[in-house]
Write an enzyme that holds these catalytic residues in place. Sequence first.
Site, PDB file in Angstrom:
ATOM      1  N   TYR A 160      15.247  -7.336  10.272  1.00  0.00           N
ATOM      2  CA  TYR A 160      14.477  -7.916   9.389  1.00  0.00           C
ATOM      3  C   TYR A 160      14.651  -7.459   8.059  1.00  0.00           C
ATOM      4  O   TYR A 160      14.740  -8.273   7.008  1.00  0.00           O
ATOM      5  CB  TYR A 160      13.050  -7.825   9.940  1.00  0.00           C
ATOM      6  CG  TYR A 160      11.966  -8.677   8.997  1.00  0.00           C
ATOM      7  CD1 TYR A 160      11.497  -9.854   9.287  1.00  0.00           C
ATOM      8  CD2 TYR A 160      11.264  -7.948   7.804  1.00  0.00           C
ATOM      9  CE1 TYR A 160      10.651 -10.614   8.307  1.00  0.00           C
ATOM     10  CE2 TYR A 160      10.556  -8.444   7.020  1.00  0.00           C
ATOM     11  CZ  TYR A 160      10.316  -9.645   7.376  1.00  0.00           C
ATOM     12  OH  TYR A 160       9.309 -10.313   6.460  1.00  0.00           O
ATOM     13  N   SER A 217       1.315  -4.903   0.056  1.00  0.00           N
ATOM     14  CA  SER A 217       2.459  -4.219   0.869  1.00  0.00           C
ATOM     15  C   SER A 217       2.801  -3.111   0.028  1.00  0.00           C
ATOM     16  O   SER A 217       2.323  -2.771  -1.026  1.00  0.00           O
ATOM     17  CB  SER A 217       3.399  -5.526   1.225  1.00  0.00           C
ATOM     18  OG  SER A 217       4.489  -4.807   1.851  1.00  0.00           O
ATOM     19  N   LYS A 225       4.972   7.860   5.878  1.00  0.00           N
ATOM     20  CA  LYS A 225       4.795   6.403   6.062  1.00  0.00           C
ATOM     21  C   LYS A 225       4.521   6.270   7.549  1.00  0.00           C
ATOM     22  O   LYS A 225       5.287   6.042   8.300  1.00  0.00           O
ATOM     23  CB  LYS A 225       5.779   5.417   5.600  1.00  0.00           C
ATOM     24  CG  LYS A 225       5.667   4.088   5.651  1.00  0.00           C
ATOM     25  CD  LYS A 225       6.425   3.165   4.733  1.00  0.00           C
ATOM     26  CE  LYS A 225       6.024   1.465   4.940  1.00  0.00           C
ATOM     27  NZ  LYS A 225       6.016   1.109   6.180  1.00  0.00           N
ATOM     28  N   LYS A 283      12.476   4.077   3.510  1.00  0.00           N
ATOM     29  CA  LYS A 283      12.606   3.752   4.780  1.00  0.00           C
ATOM     30  C   LYS A 283      13.733   4.711   5.459  1.00  0.00           C
ATOM     31  O   LYS A 283      14.690   4.736   4.915  1.00  0.00           O
ATOM     32  CB  LYS A 283      12.819   2.219   5.181  1.00  0.00           C
ATOM     33  CG  LYS A 283      11.633   1.258   4.467  1.00  0.00           C
ATOM     34  CD  LYS A 283      10.877   1.509   5.605  1.00  0.00           C
ATOM     35  CE  LYS A 283       9.735   0.275   5.586  1.00  0.00           C
ATOM     36  NZ  LYS A 283       9.857  -1.216   5.715  1.00  0.00           N
ATOM     37  N   LYS A 304       3.690   8.122  -4.351  1.00  0.00           N
ATOM     38  CA  LYS A 304       2.974   7.461  -5.264  1.00  0.00           C
ATOM     39  C   LYS A 304       2.816   8.135  -6.487  1.00  0.00           C
ATOM     40  O   LYS A 304       2.564   9.399  -6.348  1.00  0.00           O
ATOM     41  CB  LYS A 304       1.694   7.398  -4.205  1.00  0.00           C
ATOM     42  CG  LYS A 304       1.747   6.796  -3.113  1.00  0.00           C
ATOM     43  CD  LYS A 304       0.430   6.712  -2.190  1.00  0.00           C
ATOM     44  CE  LYS A 304       0.568   6.128  -0.987  1.00  0.00           C
ATOM     45  NZ  LYS A 304      -0.564   6.052  -0.179  1.00  0.00           N
ATOM     46  N   GLU A 352      -4.151   3.644   7.670  1.00  0.00           N
ATOM     47  CA  GLU A 352      -3.437   3.124   8.770  1.00  0.00           C
ATOM     48  C   GLU A 352      -4.126   3.251  10.175  1.00  0.00           C
ATOM     49  O   GLU A 352      -4.590   4.390  10.382  1.00  0.00           O
ATOM     50  CB  GLU A 352      -2.072   3.971   8.822  1.00  0.00           C
ATOM     51  CG  GLU A 352      -0.960   3.113   9.149  1.00  0.00           C
ATOM     52  CD  GLU A 352      -0.386   2.072   8.325  1.00  0.00           C
ATOM     53  OE1 GLU A 352      -1.059   1.590   7.356  1.00  0.00           O
ATOM     54  OE2 GLU A 352       0.593   1.333   8.991  1.00  0.00           O
TER      55      GLU A 352
HETATM   56  P1  NAD Z   1       5.564  -2.163   5.451  1.00  0.00           P
HETATM   57  O1  NAD Z   1       4.962  -1.820   6.473  1.00  0.00           O
HETATM   58  O2  NAD Z   1       7.090  -1.736   5.259  1.00  0.00           O
HETATM   59  O3  NAD Z   1       4.688  -1.253   4.106  1.00  0.00           O
HETATM   60  C1  NAD Z   1       3.475  -1.481   3.637  1.00  0.00           C
HETATM   61  C2  NAD Z   1       2.505  -0.885   4.610  1.00  0.00           C
HETATM   62  O4  NAD Z   1       2.949   0.538   4.735  1.00  0.00           O
HETATM   63  C3  NAD Z   1       1.249  -0.897   4.103  1.00  0.00           C
HETATM   64  O5  NAD Z   1       0.435  -1.874   4.314  1.00  0.00           O
HETATM   65  C4  NAD Z   1       0.326   0.469   5.062  1.00  0.00           C
HETATM   66  O6  NAD Z   1      -0.011  -0.414   6.044  1.00  0.00           O
HETATM   67  C5  NAD Z   1       1.585   1.126   5.425  1.00  0.00           C
HETATM   68  N1  NAD Z   1       1.671   2.616   5.201  1.00  0.00           N
HETATM   69  C6  NAD Z   1       1.989   3.450   6.201  1.00  0.00           C
HETATM   70  N2  NAD Z   1       1.661   4.557   5.492  1.00  0.00           N
HETATM   71  C7  NAD Z   1       1.212   4.522   4.304  1.00  0.00           C
HETATM   72  C8  NAD Z   1       0.906   5.476   3.161  1.00  0.00           C
HETATM   73  N3  NAD Z   1       0.969   6.861   3.503  1.00  0.00           N
HETATM   74  N4  NAD Z   1       0.551   4.891   1.984  1.00  0.00           N
HETATM   75  C9  NAD Z   1       0.516   3.691   1.705  1.00  0.00           C
HETATM   76  N5  NAD Z   1       0.963   2.689   2.861  1.00  0.00           N
HETATM   77  C10 NAD Z   1       1.204   3.077   3.943  1.00  0.00           C
HETATM   78  O7  NAD Z   1       5.410  -3.377   4.777  1.00  0.00           O
HETATM   79  P2  NAD Z   1       4.839  -4.666   5.627  1.00  0.00           P
HETATM   80  O8  NAD Z   1       5.017  -5.723   4.290  1.00  0.00           O
HETATM   81  O9  NAD Z   1       3.540  -4.488   6.089  1.00  0.00           O
HETATM   82  O10 NAD Z   1       5.827  -4.983   6.721  1.00  0.00           O
HETATM   83  C11 NAD Z   1       7.146  -4.953   6.581  1.00  0.00           C
HETATM   84  C12 NAD Z   1       7.588  -4.239   7.769  1.00  0.00           C
HETATM   85  O11 NAD Z   1       7.314  -4.993   9.065  1.00  0.00           O
HETATM   86  C13 NAD Z   1       8.886  -4.040   7.619  1.00  0.00           C
HETATM   87  O12 NAD Z   1       9.269  -2.608   8.177  1.00  0.00           O
HETATM   88  C14 NAD Z   1       9.620  -4.712   8.609  1.00  0.00           C
HETATM   89  O13 NAD Z   1      10.524  -4.305   9.543  1.00  0.00           O
HETATM   90  C15 NAD Z   1       8.354  -5.165   9.541  1.00  0.00           C
HETATM   91  N6  NAD Z   1       8.607  -6.348  10.074  1.00  0.00           N
HETATM   92  C16 NAD Z   1       9.562  -6.540  11.280  1.00  0.00           C
HETATM   93  C17 NAD Z   1       9.570  -8.150  11.754  1.00  0.00           C
HETATM   94  C18 NAD Z   1      10.376  -8.046  12.920  1.00  0.00           C
HETATM   95  O14 NAD Z   1      10.766  -9.245  13.486  1.00  0.00           O
HETATM   96  N7  NAD Z   1      11.105  -7.071  13.520  1.00  0.00           N
HETATM   97  C19 NAD Z   1       8.970  -9.070  11.021  1.00  0.00           C
HETATM   98  C20 NAD Z   1       8.108  -8.741   9.869  1.00  0.00           C
HETATM   99  C21 NAD Z   1       8.086  -7.651   9.381  1.00  0.00           C
END
Ligand code: NAD
Length: 332
Positions: free
Chosen positions: A42, A88, A120, A315, A291, A175
């Site tokens: 993804y 996000s 994260k 990541k 941050k 989280e």
């Molecule tokens: P993300 O999960 O990559 O990043 C944003 C999120 O990180 C925030 O909303 C928060 O929940 C989290 N986070 C965790 N620790 C944090 C911290 N210390 N400070 C701030 N935020 C923190 O972005 P997203 O838009 O939520 O999702 C994208 C992710 O989902 C990607 O990793 C992607 O691979 C995955 N995804 C996978 C599929 C699939 O089919 N495999 C589909 C869609 C999304």
Amino acid sequence: KPINTLTKKQAATEAAELRPQLIQWGKEYYDADAPTVADDVYDRTYARLVALETAFPEIVTADSPTQRVGGVTRGDLPKVTHDIPMLSLGDVFSLEELSEFDDRLRANVDEDFDYNCELKIDGLAISLRYENGEFVQGSTRGNGQIGEDITANLKTIPSIPQTLSRPLTIDVRGECYMPKAAFLALNERREAAGKAPFANPRNAAAGSLRQLDVQVTADRKLATFMYNIADYEPLNTRTQSGLLDELAELGFTTNPSYQVAHDMTEVGNYIERYQDKRSDLPYGIDGIVIKANPLPLQRALGATVKVPRWAIAYKFPPEEVQTKVLDIEWTV
Ligand code: NAD
């Protein structure tokens, strides 16, 4: 094909093929909590779309996954509007890209500033509303503007305080995750019962929280780390690192592994340390987040439609190795 060899038309055609694919994967992941492809597949597809749209900004469409916080709301759960959107995070996959983020940010900011480095956590974002120090409502991120009301589910999680140590009215964000050991045990139970196992702890946490039957949530051993506040005014601190300390004083569980970094060398050391420690942690992490530490600077920088400008996620590469967690084999 390298982006710089594409015509605008070719880029538009390729982007138009990628978007429905990403939207479909997003539905499976966010809506059904059942992804059909690995996250790095993804992520690579998403990164390609970002690169195409960055090279040819005219081809961006309003429905592009790059313009929306991924997520949907279950029709049978009540809705909550987030007055301050839940966003996000932008992401990078190399130290070079991370340095470029730092260069861009510093070029736009007059003051010198530190970063707060955080793990994260591989869970799902939640928002907790307290009025006069009492927990009144909890919700999922949903599409960033509208989430699901999961107050009753969140009340079953021991790390979420019902009453704060001060009577503040605040929206705290963080989280919700499922510890590795609980995830493995849950999947064993599911497989024994002939049910499909969850793909990863993140999906297991999301599936466990977004339940009409709160007893299901209560049995799933979920936990939380809180790390953000919608509006920092009611707090005494004015830094991200101080915010984590103050949230802990108020009664929240925060992740203790944060560190203030003065420059990118220190950020790089932090990344290296936690990349090594990753498999030993009792919860999943998929990277680190840096941050800008001053909260007024975060506010001044603001956000795009999807991500804050003052933070970025680095990541980790997908975890291939097998390690032991509580004597059970753990593979990602
Ligand atoms: P993300 O999960 O990559 O990043 C944003 C999120 O990180 C925030 O909303 C928060 O929940 C989290 N986070 C965790 N620790 C944090 C911290 N210390 N400070 C701030 N935020 C923190 O972005 P997203 O838009 O939520 O999702 C994208 C992710 O989902 C990607 O990793 C992607 O691979 C995955 N995804 C996978 C599929 C699939 O089919 N495999 C589909 C869609 C999304």
